[in-house]
Design a protein around this motif. Structure first.
Motif: not given
Length: 313
Positions: A193, A195, A162, A165-166, A169-175
């Motif tokens: 969150e 997911w 996680q 991902f931060r 600049g990525l949104d972990f919940s979308k992956q």
């Protein structure tokens, strides 16, 4: 030995019908039902399993039709990693539609290495977090609480992923995808969150027997596993491969695990077989007490590597 085997066959039959196999935890053993839902001891559990399988297949179809996600990063330890690694290595095609990597240790350098290897492909990676085992959290000096779906090692790997991902600049919940017991710490985290998906890990299925989830044609795998289950239900000892193997182990180890097992696969794709058997056999058979509370302190130790390598040594 025939009377003892007939008693074992009857115990296995009761087990598949829902008898409690682990009296300490009050648990059934139900990985057979995942392979043939008609054998589930009640309709509620059967529907749960069928719904979970349908949901997995639907997600698989979505992924195969989305060019956006090209990789899988699996985060889990022990039974939540070894079985998947073995099946993926042994049965996956040379160029699978989704290539899979594993974080199965708490070594910071190892975790960083897996993330670094993904590089810019982190944006196209589906992260599957698998955790069933319970662990104890200290709430105060006197009170203890046991929580499921929160294996500390898996949680550490998840936090590092996680963080990556931060930083990208990525949104972990979308992956992110969670495989865990319902209402566990991981399940609730994934739900809150938002997911991509949450799949149940049933209480009656141990982690080390949950290897049927490695990105292969899952329904075909389950059909094959069910066929093997049928082959091991014969009550004629000479026609039951599992019973014959158990008899060989019993005879060779004097019935108390007095000798070790060495597994030497000569096929490269079966390299992880010995590692998987180490957990499956040693965790399953290594016991301090038997079911009658007699102290036995026995088990079978498994060793093994690649055939030619160990043979040369």
């Amino acid at each position: 030995m025939e009377p003892r085997f007939q008693a074992a066959f009857k115990a296995m039959e009761d087990l598949e019908k829902g008898a409690i196999a682990n009296p300490d935890e009050g648990r059934m053993v139900g990985h057979y039902w995942l392979r043939n839902t008609k054998l589930a001891p009640n309709s509620f559990l059967r529907v749960q399993i069928e719904n979970a399988l349908d949901a997995v297949c639907k997600l698989n179809l979505r992924l195969l039709h989305r060019v956006v996600l090209l990789k899988i990063l699996s985060v889990g330890i022990g039974g939540s990693a070894l079985g998947l690694q073995f099946v993926a290595e042994a049965l996956a095609p040379d160029n699978p539609p989704l290539k899979i990597r594993f974080i199965d240790n708490t070594d910071p350098a190892g975790i960083d290495h897996q993330i670094a290897q993904l590089g810019s492909e982190l944006a196209s990676t589906l992260v599957i977090v698998i955790s069933k085992t319970t662990y104890v959290v200290y709430l105060s000096n006197k009170n203890l609480s046991t929580l499921s779906g929160g294996t500390p090692e898996t949680r550490n790997g998840l936090l590092e992923v996680q963080k990556a991902f931060r930083e990208a600049g990525l949104d972990f919940s979308k992956q992110g995808v969670a495989i865990t017991q319902e209402d566990s710490l991981l399940d609730n985290t994934a739900r809150i969150e938002g997911w991509v998906a949450r799949f149940p890990m049933f209480d009656c299925v141990g982690g080390r027997t949950s290897e049927m989830s490695a990105g292969i044609d899952i329904r075909e795998m389950l059909v094959g596993a069910s066929m093997m289950d049928n082959a091991t239900r014969s009550t004629m000892l000479r026609n039951n491969p599992a019973a014959l193997l158990a008899l060989c182990w019993y005879w060779a180890s004097d019935g108390v695990g007095s000798k070790d097992i060495v597994v030497l696969p000569y096929k490269d794709s079966l390299l992880l077989f010995s590692r998987y058997l180490q957990q499956l056999v040693m965790e399953s058979l290594g016991k301090e007490f038997d079911l009658d509370s007699n102290r036995v302190d026995q088990g079978i130790t498994v060793y093994g590597n690649k055939g030619n390598t160990d043979q040369h040594a």
